[in-house]
Design an enzyme around this catalytic site. Sequence first.
Site, PDB file in Angstrom:
ATOM      1  N   LYS A  96       0.889  -1.163   0.000  1.00  0.00           N
ATOM      2  CA  LYS A  96       0.000   0.000   0.000  1.00  0.00           C
ATOM      3  C   LYS A  96       0.924   1.209   0.000  1.00  0.00           C
ATOM      4  O   LYS A  96       1.526   1.544   1.020  1.00  0.00           O
ATOM      5  CB  LYS A  96      -0.907  -0.004   1.238  1.00  0.00           C
ATOM      6  CG  LYS A  96      -1.736   1.279   1.349  1.00  0.00           C
ATOM      7  CD  LYS A  96      -2.577   1.339   2.605  1.00  0.00           C
ATOM      8  CE  LYS A  96      -3.023   2.784   2.835  1.00  0.00           C
ATOM      9  NZ  LYS A  96      -3.861   2.941   4.029  1.00  0.00           N
ATOM     10  N   GLY A 157      -8.373   9.405   8.878  1.00  0.00           N
ATOM     11  CA  GLY A 157      -8.775   9.573  10.278  1.00  0.00           C
ATOM     12  C   GLY A 157      -9.802  10.662  10.517  1.00  0.00           C
ATOM     13  O   GLY A 157     -10.189  10.906  11.654  1.00  0.00           O
ATOM     14  N   ALA A 184      -9.471   5.577   3.313  1.00  0.00           N
ATOM     15  CA  ALA A 184      -9.300   6.756   4.184  1.00  0.00           C
ATOM     16  C   ALA A 184     -10.531   7.647   4.228  1.00  0.00           C
ATOM     17  O   ALA A 184     -11.177   7.896   3.212  1.00  0.00           O
ATOM     18  CB  ALA A 184      -8.105   7.602   3.773  1.00  0.00           C
ATOM     19  N   GLY A 185     -10.835   8.098   5.441  1.00  0.00           N
ATOM     20  CA  GLY A 185     -11.891   9.088   5.655  1.00  0.00           C
ATOM     21  C   GLY A 185     -13.255   8.513   5.970  1.00  0.00           C
ATOM     22  O   GLY A 185     -14.206   9.250   6.211  1.00  0.00           O
ATOM     23  N   ASN A 206      -9.711   1.847   9.033  1.00  0.00           N
ATOM     24  CA  ASN A 206      -9.051   1.501  10.289  1.00  0.00           C
ATOM     25  C   ASN A 206      -9.697   2.229  11.478  1.00  0.00           C
ATOM     26  O   ASN A 206     -10.345   1.632  12.332  1.00  0.00           O
ATOM     27  CB  ASN A 206      -7.559   1.848  10.186  1.00  0.00           C
ATOM     28  CG  ASN A 206      -6.716   1.317  11.342  1.00  0.00           C
ATOM     29  OD1 ASN A 206      -5.515   1.166  11.215  1.00  0.00           O
ATOM     30  ND2 ASN A 206      -7.302   1.012  12.472  1.00  0.00           N
ATOM     31  N   THR A 207      -9.577   3.575  11.473  1.00  0.00           N
ATOM     32  CA  THR A 207      -9.965   4.357  12.657  1.00  0.00           C
ATOM     33  C   THR A 207     -11.426   4.169  13.032  1.00  0.00           C
ATOM     34  O   THR A 207     -11.759   4.060  14.218  1.00  0.00           O
ATOM     35  CB  THR A 207      -9.677   5.852  12.407  1.00  0.00           C
ATOM     36  OG1 THR A 207      -8.347   5.974  11.903  1.00  0.00           O
ATOM     37  CG2 THR A 207      -9.800   6.658  13.680  1.00  0.00           C
TER      38      THR A 207
END
Lengths: 262, 65
Positions: A96, A157, A184-185, A206-207
């Site tokens: 990645k 994040g 992301a986001g 992830n977050t």
Amino acid sequence: MLELYGERFTSRLLLGTAQYPSPAILRQAVQASSAEIVTVSLRRESARVRAGQGFWELIEQLGVRVLPNTAGCHTAKEAIATAEMARELFGTSWVKLEVIANDDTLQPELLGLVEAATILSGEGFQVLPYTTEDLSVAERLVGAGCTVLMPWASPIGSARGLINKDGLKALRAYFPDVALIVDAGIGAPSDATEAMELGYDGVLLNTAIAKAGDPVKMAAAFARAIEAGRLAFEAGLIEPRDMATPSTPVAGTPFFKIDRVS
Amino acid sequence: MQILLNGEPVATDARDLQELCAKLGFAEAKVATALNGSFVAAGRRGLTPLSPQDEVEIVAPRQGG
């Protein structure tokens, strides 16, 4: 089935392994998410603490495919050296690829990204670039050999969801044969559903799971949201309309009078 | 001699990267290495001599997003 560089996966959720309350919750969240691919990184190892050795044992026990990232790299040179270290360490040529422009937005540094992707593809890597929805950059990444693109939905994040839905739609339309993963986001499961409804092939997050009140339950929620979005895309969504249209048949309506029709 | 190991100045008498890894207890550990910004494969650590002020990175698997 999700197909990435010739490998097929049942789950369309790619899960990050950072920020969980404990290794046990990380393990349970991975299981609840049904993810078959997890992202990992590499960091400086202290001879005293040796944190990486224990983490590696945990990842091996999960029995999932690892996707190493180059998080934190700010130049193509750093990202290339990191990818090369990751290939040896994790025994995979998947990467990645992240080249970060600045620490406030964590947005991709697109010129460095294209440069690193070109060099790494030449070295036999299968590059999954963290990019934006920019079409010209996407064109160059595909030209460099990438058959997977991972545009952001919003900054890493930030949990703001798809802030440029039109841009993501255009990318999907321009590259029908490239595997597209929103990376992301993502904040809520509905964000992930929205990305899947656009015809995206997968979602990497992830977050939103790791920092949820109950990461394991949230992992299950995302698994279902992504599956629902994919099913909806395959089923074919109806087009939105400006005005109402009755779902109940008009013909035979009791007390119907023609002068009511505008 | 003085080198920069993972960003910190350290003194070492290791002649090459393999010896440095062994002295740190990393001989059998799951680590990867770089010297002055370039990757050094595990098999080449013994062929990679160290010089004063060299910048060495020794990394291991870690959580990532």
